[in-house]
Motif scaffolding. Sequence first.
Motif, short mmCIF file in Angstrom:
data_model
loop_
_atom_site.label_atom_id
_atom_site.label_comp_id
_atom_site.label_asym_id
_atom_site.label_seq_id
_atom_site.Cartn_x
_atom_site.Cartn_y
_atom_site.Cartn_z
N VAL A 1 -31.14 58.85 69.77
CA VAL A 1 -30.59 58.57 71.11
C VAL A 1 -29.18 58.01 70.98
N ALA A 2 -28.99 57.12 70.01
CA ALA A 2 -27.66 56.53 69.79
C ALA A 2 -26.65 57.62 69.46
N GLN A 3 -27.04 58.56 68.60
CA GLN A 3 -26.12 59.65 68.24
C GLN A 3 -25.82 60.52 69.46
N GLN A 4 -26.82 60.75 70.28
CA GLN A 4 -26.62 61.57 71.48
C GLN A 4 -25.66 60.87 72.46
N ILE A 5 -25.84 59.56 72.61
CA ILE A 5 -24.96 58.79 73.51
C ILE A 5 -23.52 58.83 73.01
N ILE A 6 -23.33 58.63 71.72
CA ILE A 6 -21.98 58.61 71.16
C ILE A 6 -21.31 59.98 71.32
N ALA A 7 -22.08 61.05 71.11
CA ALA A 7 -21.52 62.39 71.27
C ALA A 7 -21.08 62.64 72.71
N LEU A 8 -21.87 62.15 73.67
CA LEU A 8 -21.50 62.30 75.09
C LEU A 8 -20.27 61.47 75.42
N ILE A 9 -20.22 60.26 74.86
CA ILE A 9 -19.05 59.40 75.10
C ILE A 9 -17.78 60.10 74.60
N GLU A 10 -17.89 60.72 73.42
CA GLU A 10 -16.72 61.42 72.87
C GLU A 10 -16.24 62.53 73.80
N ASP A 11 -17.17 63.17 74.51
CA ASP A 11 -16.79 64.24 75.44
C ASP A 11 -16.01 63.73 76.64
N THR A 12 -16.08 62.44 76.91
CA THR A 12 -15.32 61.88 78.05
C THR A 12 -13.91 61.49 77.64
N TYR A 13 -13.61 61.54 76.34
CA TYR A 13 -12.29 61.13 75.84
C TYR A 13 -11.33 62.32 75.78
N VAL A 14 -10.05 62.01 75.88
CA VAL A 14 -9.00 63.02 75.82
C VAL A 14 -7.98 62.58 74.78
N TYR A 15 -7.61 63.50 73.88
CA TYR A 15 -6.60 63.23 72.86
C TYR A 15 -5.49 64.27 72.99
N ASP A 16 -4.26 63.79 73.12
CA ASP A 16 -3.13 64.69 73.31
C ASP A 16 -1.86 63.98 72.89
N GLU A 17 -0.85 64.76 72.50
CA GLU A 17 0.43 64.17 72.09
C GLU A 17 1.02 63.28 73.19
N LYS A 18 0.85 63.69 74.46
CA LYS A 18 1.47 62.93 75.54
C LYS A 18 0.84 61.56 75.73
N TYR A 19 -0.36 61.35 75.15
CA TYR A 19 -1.00 60.03 75.22
C TYR A 19 -0.80 59.24 73.93
N GLY A 20 -0.10 59.84 72.96
CA GLY A 20 0.19 59.15 71.71
C GLY A 20 -1.02 58.80 70.87
N ASN A 21 -2.12 59.56 71.02
CA ASN A 21 -3.37 59.17 70.35
C ASN A 21 -3.94 60.24 69.42
N ILE A 22 -3.14 61.23 69.05
CA ILE A 22 -3.64 62.30 68.18
C ILE A 22 -4.17 61.75 66.86
N ASP A 23 -3.51 60.70 66.35
CA ASP A 23 -3.94 60.12 65.07
C ASP A 23 -5.34 59.51 65.13
N HIS A 24 -5.85 59.28 66.33
CA HIS A 24 -7.17 58.65 66.48
C HIS A 24 -8.25 59.65 66.89
N LYS A 25 -7.94 60.93 66.80
CA LYS A 25 -8.87 61.95 67.27
C LYS A 25 -10.19 61.93 66.49
N SER A 26 -10.14 61.49 65.23
CA SER A 26 -11.35 61.51 64.40
C SER A 26 -12.10 60.17 64.44
N ASP A 27 -11.67 59.23 65.27
CA ASP A 27 -12.32 57.92 65.31
C ASP A 27 -13.82 58.02 65.60
N MET A 28 -14.19 58.87 66.55
CA MET A 28 -15.60 58.97 66.91
C MET A 28 -16.41 59.65 65.80
N ARG A 29 -15.79 60.58 65.07
CA ARG A 29 -16.47 61.19 63.94
C ARG A 29 -16.76 60.14 62.87
N GLU A 30 -15.79 59.27 62.66
CA GLU A 30 -15.98 58.19 61.69
C GLU A 30 -17.11 57.27 62.12
#
Length: 543
Positions: free
Chosen positions: A216-245
């Motif tokens: 259940v925890a893994q399912q919740i985290i995967a859904l949370i990741e789907d609500t996040y957006v990573y893009d150059e204009k938000y300056g957060n591309i370097d953190h795109k793998s945070d949820m995978r970690e």
Amino acid sequence: MEVPKKEDVINEMREILGNNDYIVQVVNTDNEVVNLLDQESGELQLEATANIFIGGSILDRGITIKNILCFFYGRNPKNFQQDTVLQHARMYGARKKEDMAVTRFHTSSAIYHILSRMNELDNQLREWFLQGNDQSDLNAVFVGYDKNIKPCAMQKIKVSDALTLKKQQRVLPVGMWTGSKTATKKMMAEIDHLVNESMCGQKLDADGFFYMNKDVAQQIIALIEDTYVYDEKYGNIDHKSDMRELLCALEYCTERSGGKLRAMVRTDRNMTRIRANGGFIDSPEDGRTDLKPARERALHEPVLMLLRQNGQKEETEYGNIGWNNAPFYWPVLLTQEDLAPVMFALDQRRKGKQLTIDLTEMLEGVNPDEVLKLSYAGNPIDQFGKEGTTYANAEEAAVETRWLKESVASLFIEKDEQGNWKHNPAVPFDEKNDHGVYSLNHGHFPFVLRDYKYILLRNGRNANAPLMLLELFPKDEWIIDPRGDFDEENNLLDDNGQDILLYGSDVIYDKNMNKTNFEDKSITLWYIEYPVKRVVKYKCLKK
């Protein structure tokens, strides 16, 4: 195999020594090796019944000695590199069973511990592949961890980031942006349902903690990741793998806790996304009501903190330091106290073209070789003032500060023709305590700083990021101090206070195997201040 009787071996040795049927050869140079090699087999020549070879790095690897039965191994660096040392392991392998039965390997107890630990780590890695875990969606390889052992030279794993998990370590996403309220509404409803269903029927303890199923925890985290957006204009591309970690860490921690983890949920939170200095917020949990009780419970199983944020915008004169007016969950994983440290490699190769920024206008009339180009998190106007701001003297000037870590030291320190850090001839260098850029050198900085006249700051990683050109006071007014922090074992810490840059403690054995604890006090992390004379130009293309 049947081992010869001790008396038979002793009698044989008496005969060899009594008849001078033995030879001792020192092998220290390539020329000596050439003279000792058998021209047909390429092996070291055996010129007597008993042959003794003595040497250092020449005997490390690449030389074959037929029928060798006895080793004295004393190679004892401060940090062992596993892929190199494993090549030495051929000393006691790949031979006949008859020879293996009487092969003996002699070393110190400290080196024996390291070699045994390497064997454990190698077996862990082998099991990981045999079980097919490398084929999972996580795409991570766990290679074990020991503070005295490096898996290999860092340039060999540039395609991935090597990450280390330690006891009671926080693992969380940082810098993410979220989709709109409309876009994330369905996913948020599903997350809320899974969270509430997990809590339903369970008795929460006094601080609101409860047991959650790993799946259940893994399912919740995967859904949370789907609500996040990573893009150059938000300056957060370097953190795109945070949820995978985070998912990798959860997988490893729960595998060691029998699949158990504790969870807690906090709602109605209003943490901003950007801190005052322009960096991303990386501590969404409350130290007293969240982290403290979580540490008390993260003893034998990990703790997952689910912090439901309201996600409101927060407009300031510098823009929105909040979110996208959409609620979201911010997960924080705390690893357990009894976790054996582990290193894992996560594939993080980035796709897409790197942006090229035209600096012609910013550097007009300036020699590019005299410009130190740096990234800057935050609004540079807050720190240095508007374009045209001038400071009368270095003592009262605004300063740009940097830590001289080995990974970036070439930006700040000159190198000689051999590619080594250039020593300042006016400062005697302590050769006995040479730790490269981390050399304390009795409190005196021993290297030559690059003579920059300007610093170009770039805020952000996209093509429209603000740029500021600063003129510096002369180099003789710069300040460089040893400000390194150490942990309880005297290990030199990174400026984040968590990662170890250099180990400052060791155990030394004398010839009688008497143990002495040793602490190296000759290491530090240098800190440099560049005083700013004038804000030359400021350019902001953000809309």
